[in-house]
Design a protein around this motif. Structure first.
Motif, PDB file in Angstrom:
ATOM      1  N   GLU A  57       0.822  -1.209   0.000  1.00 43.85           N
ATOM      2  CA  GLU A  57       0.000   0.000   0.000  1.00 43.85           C
ATOM      3  C   GLU A  57       0.858   1.262   0.000  1.00 43.85           C
ATOM      4  N   MET A  58       1.904   1.269   0.811  1.00 37.90           N
ATOM      5  CA  MET A  58       2.765   2.447   0.896  1.00 37.90           C
ATOM      6  C   MET A  58       3.496   2.703  -0.417  1.00 37.90           C
ATOM      7  N   TYR A  59       4.082   1.664  -0.963  1.00 44.93           N
ATOM      8  CA  TYR A  59       4.880   1.840  -2.180  1.00 44.93           C
ATOM      9  C   TYR A  59       4.019   1.994  -3.432  1.00 44.93           C
ATOM     10  N   GLU A  60       2.843   1.389  -3.430  1.00 45.63           N
ATOM     11  CA  GLU A  60       1.973   1.516  -4.599  1.00 45.63           C
ATOM     12  C   GLU A  60       1.579   2.979  -4.809  1.00 45.63           C
ATOM     13  N   ARG A  61       1.246   3.674  -3.729  1.00 47.32           N
ATOM     14  CA  ARG A  61       0.918   5.105  -3.831  1.00 47.32           C
ATOM     15  C   ARG A  61       2.118   5.889  -4.355  1.00 47.32           C
ATOM     16  N   LEU A  62       3.291   5.582  -3.808  1.00 48.64           N
ATOM     17  CA  LEU A  62       4.512   6.271  -4.226  1.00 48.64           C
ATOM     18  C   LEU A  62       4.774   6.064  -5.710  1.00 48.64           C
ATOM     19  N   LEU A  63       4.730   4.818  -6.163  1.00 45.07           N
ATOM     20  CA  LEU A  63       5.011   4.530  -7.572  1.00 45.07           C
ATOM     21  C   LEU A  63       3.963   5.140  -8.494  1.00 45.07           C
ATOM     22  N   ASN A  64       2.705   5.054  -8.113  1.00 41.92           N
ATOM     23  CA  ASN A  64       1.660   5.636  -8.959  1.00 41.92           C
ATOM     24  C   ASN A  64       1.865   7.140  -9.130  1.00 41.92           C
ATOM     25  N   ASN A  65       2.260   7.829  -8.056  1.00 38.49           N
ATOM     26  CA  ASN A  65       2.529   9.270  -8.152  1.00 38.49           C
ATOM     27  C   ASN A  65       3.675   9.558  -9.119  1.00 38.49           C
ATOM     28  N   ILE A  66       4.752   8.807  -8.998  1.00 35.80           N
ATOM     29  CA  ILE A  66       5.939   9.059  -9.817  1.00 35.80           C
ATOM     30  C   ILE A  66       5.702   8.680 -11.265  1.00 35.80           C
ATOM     31  N   ILE A  67       5.059   7.543 -11.496  1.00 36.14           N
ATOM     32  CA  ILE A  67       4.765   7.112 -12.873  1.00 36.14           C
ATOM     33  C   ILE A  67       3.860   8.124 -13.558  1.00 36.14           C
ATOM     34  N   THR A  68       2.835   8.611 -12.840  1.00 36.41           N
ATOM     35  CA  THR A  68       1.920   9.602 -13.408  1.00 36.41           C
ATOM     36  C   THR A  68       2.674  10.877 -13.784  1.00 36.41           C
ATOM     37  N   LYS A  69       3.568  11.316 -12.908  1.00 34.31           N
ATOM     38  CA  LYS A  69       4.307  12.549 -13.171  1.00 34.31           C
ATOM     39  C   LYS A  69       5.215  12.417 -14.388  1.00 34.31           C
ATOM     40  N   LEU A  70       5.884  11.274 -14.544  1.00 36.76           N
ATOM     41  CA  LEU A  70       6.872  11.113 -15.616  1.00 36.76           C
ATOM     42  C   LEU A  70       6.293  10.579 -16.916  1.00 36.76           C
ATOM     43  N   ASP A  71       5.091  10.038 -16.859  1.00 39.23           N
ATOM     44  CA  ASP A  71       4.515   9.418 -18.057  1.00 39.23           C
ATOM     45  C   ASP A  71       4.273  10.461 -19.146  1.00 39.23           C
ATOM     46  N   ASN A  72       4.647  10.103 -20.359  1.00 38.41           N
ATOM     47  CA  ASN A  72       4.434  10.996 -21.500  1.00 38.41           C
ATOM     48  C   ASN A  72       3.580  10.344 -22.581  1.00 38.41           C
ATOM     49  N   GLY A  73       2.857   9.295 -22.201  1.00 37.52           N
ATOM     50  CA  GLY A  73       2.013   8.594 -23.154  1.00 37.52           C
ATOM     51  C   GLY A  73       2.743   7.488 -23.897  1.00 37.52           C
ATOM     52  N   GLY A  74       4.026   7.327 -23.616  1.00 37.35           N
ATOM     53  CA  GLY A  74       4.805   6.278 -24.269  1.00 37.35           C
ATOM     54  C   GLY A  74       4.735   4.971 -23.493  1.00 37.35           C
ATOM     55  N   CYS A  75       5.768   4.177 -23.627  1.00 37.79           N
ATOM     56  CA  CYS A  75       5.775   2.865 -22.994  1.00 37.79           C
ATOM     57  C   CYS A  75       6.644   2.849 -21.742  1.00 37.79           C
ATOM     58  N   TRP A  76       6.449   1.816 -20.951  1.00 40.79           N
ATOM     59  CA  TRP A  76       7.282   1.503 -19.800  1.00 40.79           C
ATOM     60  C   TRP A  76       7.823   0.095 -20.005  1.00 40.79           C
ATOM     61  N   ILE A  77       9.025  -0.158 -19.541  1.00 42.36           N
ATOM     62  CA  ILE A  77       9.687  -1.437 -19.776  1.00 42.36           C
ATOM     63  C   ILE A  77       9.971  -2.083 -18.429  1.00 42.36           C
ATOM     64  N   VAL A  78       9.554  -3.339 -18.267  1.00 41.07           N
ATOM     65  CA  VAL A  78       9.766  -4.070 -17.017  1.00 41.07           C
ATOM     66  C   VAL A  78      10.635  -5.280 -17.317  1.00 41.07           C
TER      67      VAL A  78
END
Length: 198
Positions: A57-78
């Motif tokens: 729960e703690m990290y999911e909020r953190l990651l969602n905030n950061i991903i939303t801020k940096l996302d430019n409509g492109g892809c993410w690679i895992v």
């Protein structure tokens, strides 16, 4: 959007070998400088369902905030950080969202490579990705490879560790400083990597 790519290095917006050299004290290649910070929970985590839920729960909020801020409509690679291993080395009854995602996408669990996905699909999987290195083997005391979630264009990596912390690495120190400024809370202890001055 989802693709599975076997040749991981070709998908990444950075040189994987240079990135890995960052962790090697003996490396002489300083052509690309990486900076890193680690977000660690201020309260210790024990292996039980309640504590793992708190961790996610703690990290999911953190990651969602950061991903939303940096996302430019492109892809993410895992991908696995330094060595491409089978995504699912077993048939355990865990990580059900991630296992279902592979099945629905017709990707065998034994496949080695990288997921190339959209922000919306990444959000669907963040919960299981956070737990992945810690629980996929389902054996006490055994961790699997750390995962890297990379921005499709920026030299920016979210490193998910089996030690139940999340690190952020980037070649642009200003991005890491913004992450700290916008996500600083008493829930986390933030530690700078060696060579990173905050």
């Amino acid at each position: 959007m989802i693709n599975f790519k076997k040749e991981v290095a070709k998908e990444l917006p950075y040189n994987r070998e240079q990135y890995l050299d960052f962790f090697d004290d003996d490396s002489s290649d300083l052509s690309i400088v990486w900076y890193g910070i680690s977000f660690q929970l201020s309260s210790p985590i024990e292996r039980n369902d309640l504590m793992l839920t708190t961790f996610v729960e703690m990290y999911e909020r953190l990651l969602n905030n950061i991903i939303t801020k940096l996302d430019n409509g492109g892809c993410w690679i895992v991908n696995h950080e330094d060595k491409d291993l089978a995504w699912f080395p077993n048939n355990e009854n865990n990580l059900n969202h991630l296992r279902t995602f592979f099945k629905e996408s017709e990707i065998p669990g034994t496949s080695k490579g990288a997921l190339v996905i959209s922000k919306s699909n990444l959000f669907r999987l963040v919960h299981d990705l956070l737990l992945y290195p810690y629980v996929v083997l389902n054996k006490d005391g055994f961790l699997y490879k750390d995962l890297n979630i990379s921005h499709g264009e920026l030299k920016f990596i979210i490193k998910i560790s089996g030690h139940l912390n999340v690190d952020f690495l980037c070649t642009d120190l200003a991005i890491l400083r913004e992450i700290i400024d916008e996500n600083n809370s008493n829930a986390f202890i933030i530690k700078a990597y060696r060579g990173t001055s905050l």
